[in-house]
Design a protein around this motif. Sequence first.
Motif: not given
Length: 335
Positions: A192-198, A209-226
């Motif tokens: 799971n980490f490989r997709y989340w981190c990339s 920028r405020e910490v609590l306004k960061l994008n806390f999504s479970k999965r980002g777009a266009h993972s580089s591992v792909d």
Amino acid sequence: MPTAVIDRDGTEIFFTDSGPVDGSADYTTLVIYHGSAFTGDTFHRLLPLGAKDNVRLVILNRRDYVGSSKYTDSELADLNAGRKEFMELAAIEVGNFLVWFSETHKIPPISIDGKSGGFAVMGWSIGSATPLALFGHPDAVPKEMYEKLEPFYRLLIFYDPPHLTFGYDQPPEGYDPWTDPDYPTPIESFNNFRYWCSGYYEHPGRPSREVLKLNFSKRGAHSSVDNMTAEEYARNFDGIAASRCEFPMYFPMQPVLRVQAEKSLWDEETVRTILPRVKVVLLTCTAANWFCVFGFIETEKRYNEYLAKGIKVRPIRFIEIDGNHFVSVAMSDPP
């Protein structure tokens, strides 16, 4: 495979070397420590690019990864128990490798103006904790080792380190791939980490920028591992090594990493006496996962607070790079 035998126990470190820069007597040797699960091979496309900037690239595989010595049972026991002896060992091994490389390959020392030659040592992601260890455990590192490194070590680079590198407490609101109940085993967590981190994530820009306004999504777009071919993925990702020796870095080792970072960066006596010429550059990728953006925000905040108090901390330059966590390893195409 080229390896360095760095101690009397026969510990081997696998590395890839672009070689000396032709015609240069003052090239800088950039030593790269890879991150969690992704091996040093992740950076292989950079090898032919350094010479034009007077840089020799040396890319390691950290302990337990392909070509380098596996950790012993007792070393893994220290790691899993969160004992400082594990990071003290890392400090000595980093120093041993750098001394071995400088002496074996006769690299140029730091130039008189301090702008070329010597070592620049870079850690990517949580791999940044490994080279940082050399500064954070002066009681465990022989004084002679620091003396040998003094003419050569001039720059420490953190490339997109997560907050965990520095042992910072994380906001509970943020998604944590290591505690996600959908991935209960270490192997599943790292898959799971490989997709989340990339992935790519949109965050508020500076200075708002405020910490609590960061994008806390479970999965980002266009993972580089792909973007990796099957062959690249087989070389670049080592989930087995990661599950053996990386998972504890995110939990039991956090108190040790906190003390290590505080001593390395903010302790006046350490900054004054341990490789005092070394400056730090902290790079963050603006579209990286929130762990890494938070690491940048929190470190910059603490740095400015210490300066405001007149405390003489290690000089840090903060730089933002457009792209995600993999932008500088030449594998990711912007969305």
